[in-house]
Motif scaffolding. Structure first.
Motif, PDB file in Angstrom:
ATOM      1  N   GLU A  59      18.424 -48.166 -53.673  1.00 22.76           N
ATOM      2  CA  GLU A  59      17.665 -49.392 -53.438  1.00 22.76           C
ATOM      3  C   GLU A  59      17.322 -49.464 -51.952  1.00 22.76           C
ATOM      4  OE1 GLU A  59      15.607 -52.254 -53.191  1.00 22.76           O
ATOM      5  OE2 GLU A  59      16.505 -52.529 -55.194  1.00 22.76           O
ATOM      6  N   GLY A 118      14.805 -42.426 -51.671  1.00 24.61           N
ATOM      7  CA  GLY A 118      14.788 -41.757 -52.964  1.00 24.61           C
ATOM      8  C   GLY A 118      15.251 -40.323 -52.922  1.00 24.61           C
ATOM      9  N   CYS A 121      23.668 -44.238 -63.190  1.00 22.12           N
ATOM     10  CA  CYS A 121      22.687 -44.349 -62.100  1.00 22.12           C
ATOM     11  C   CYS A 121      21.931 -45.670 -62.194  1.00 22.12           C
ATOM     12  CB  CYS A 121      21.673 -43.206 -62.168  1.00 22.12           C
ATOM     13  SG  CYS A 121      22.375 -41.559 -62.025  1.00 22.12           S
ATOM     14  N   LEU A 173      18.608 -47.317 -60.386  1.00 12.67           N
ATOM     15  CA  LEU A 173      17.496 -46.891 -59.550  1.00 12.67           C
ATOM     16  C   LEU A 173      16.454 -47.991 -59.384  1.00 12.67           C
ATOM     17  CD1 LEU A 173      16.842 -43.426 -61.263  1.00 12.67           C
ATOM     18  CD2 LEU A 173      18.381 -43.885 -59.345  1.00 12.67           C
ATOM     19  N   ASP A 174      16.083 -48.259 -58.137  1.00 18.83           N
ATOM     20  CA  ASP A 174      14.892 -49.057 -57.884  1.00 18.83           C
ATOM     21  C   ASP A 174      13.693 -48.172 -58.214  1.00 18.83           C
ATOM     22  OD1 ASP A 174      13.211 -51.089 -57.015  1.00 18.83           O
ATOM     23  OD2 ASP A 174      13.293 -50.454 -54.915  1.00 18.83           O
ATOM     24  N   VAL A 175      12.563 -48.770 -58.525  1.00 22.30           N
ATOM     25  CA  VAL A 175      11.383 -47.966 -58.852  1.00 22.30           C
ATOM     26  C   VAL A 175      10.612 -47.576 -57.601  1.00 22.30           C
ATOM     27  CG1 VAL A 175       9.154 -47.948 -60.029  1.00 22.30           C
ATOM     28  CG2 VAL A 175      11.164 -48.882 -61.186  1.00 22.30           C
ATOM     29  N   ASP A 213      10.055 -41.817 -55.677  1.00 20.37           N
ATOM     30  CA  ASP A 213      10.257 -43.096 -56.370  1.00 20.37           C
ATOM     31  C   ASP A 213      11.260 -42.957 -57.520  1.00 20.37           C
ATOM     32  OD1 ASP A 213       8.942 -42.220 -58.722  1.00 20.37           O
ATOM     33  OD2 ASP A 213       7.006 -43.027 -58.095  1.00 20.37           O
ATOM     34  N   GLY A 214      11.662 -44.106 -58.048  1.00 22.15           N
ATOM     35  CA  GLY A 214      12.680 -44.112 -59.090  1.00 22.15           C
ATOM     36  C   GLY A 214      12.278 -43.366 -60.339  1.00 22.15           C
ATOM     37  N   PHE A 267      17.006 -48.971 -64.570  1.00 21.76           N
ATOM     38  CA  PHE A 267      16.020 -49.281 -63.550  1.00 21.76           C
ATOM     39  C   PHE A 267      16.131 -50.749 -63.162  1.00 21.76           C
ATOM     40  CE2 PHE A 267      13.337 -45.625 -65.127  1.00 21.76           C
ATOM     41  CZ  PHE A 267      13.337 -44.939 -63.931  1.00 21.76           C
ATOM     42  N   SER A 304      13.680 -53.341 -60.976  1.00 23.57           N
ATOM     43  CA  SER A 304      12.364 -53.295 -60.349  1.00 23.57           C
ATOM     44  C   SER A 304      11.691 -54.655 -60.315  1.00 23.57           C
ATOM     45  CB  SER A 304      11.464 -52.312 -61.104  1.00 23.57           C
ATOM     46  OG  SER A 304      10.169 -52.280 -60.537  1.00 23.57           O
TER      47      SER A 304
END
Length: 227
Positions: free
Chosen positions: A10, A35, A50, A52-54, A60-61, A79, A81
């Motif tokens: 993030e 990333g 995991c 993950l932000d996009v 990117d995610g 995700f 986002s």
């Protein structure tokens, strides 16, 4: 018992700090703001889940998830986002993510999702499951794959759980709410849309098998028919 290890990527420093700080009460969180750095960490360490932000710098995610799935079909991916478009959510799920939470999210909901996926992973790894014959296909729920001869189709953990649920209840109507609660722990609208994506992916796997089909029962649910 050692804490489960979570990869968290993030780039918003404030949100990242608050989320990581909250999760660290229960988990071992490795937080990255870039990333590429996050993906490099995945390649060089063992993680249980995991997040993950996009929208991330360098990678990117969505790309991280794509590369993770090439290496590991089992690890849960969530995700987080600010992108609220249905198309973004569907893209994330098609890449193999297990869930997609829209910002702002509640820590209570995020923690619940994490626990659901970690518990499911632990149960799956702690027992062996028989393989299932489906027409000319064979399904291995333990290793999340469907194979036909030498052709192997890898599944995400959620896809494998959905297919197993159908097979354990073949030729029987499964109510939509039951499927959602069983796999996601909730039956809200957005999770329902995720279910439709996963069913569409399973249908594509068996599209050339005329005796295998997932039938939609309007306003009720679905039925896996095997003649």
């Amino acid at each position: 018992m050692s804490k489960k290890k979570i990869l968290y990527v993030e780039d918003d420093e404030t949100l990242g700090f608050l989320t990581a700080d909250s999760l660290e009460n229960q988990y071992n969180v490795a937080h990255y703001t870039n990333g590429q750095a996050g993906f490099d960490a995945f390649c060089n360490n063992e993680f249980d889940l995991c997040i993950l932000d996009v929208m991330l710098p360098d990678m990117d995610g969505f790309e991280i998830a794509t590369q993770i799935r090439k290496r590991n079909q089992e690890i849960p991916i969530i995700f987080l986002s600010a992108k609220t478009m249905k198309e973004d959510r569907i893209k994330g799920l098609k890449l193999g993510a297990d869930d997609y939470l829209v910002k702002p999210y509640s820590m209570e909901e995020l923690t619940l999702k994490i626990e659901v996926f970690l518990n499911r992973s632990q149960k799956t790894s702690s027992k062996t499951s028989p393989t299932y014959l489906i027409g000319s296909f064979e399904f291995d729920p333990t290793n999340y794959c469907v194979f036909k001869g030498k052709e192997i189709t890898n599944l995400t953990e959620r896809e494998a759980a959905l297919l197993k649920l159908f097979l354990d209840n073949k030729n029987t109507v499964l109510k939509r709410e039951k499927i959602l609660i069983e796999l996601w722990g909730t039956d809200d609208y957005f999770v329902g849309r995720s279910l439709d994506v996963f069913i569409s992916r399973l249908r594509k796997i068996f599209k050339d098998e005329p005796n295998i089909r997932i039938e939609n029962i309007p306003r009720v649910g679905f039925k896996l028919l095997i003649d």
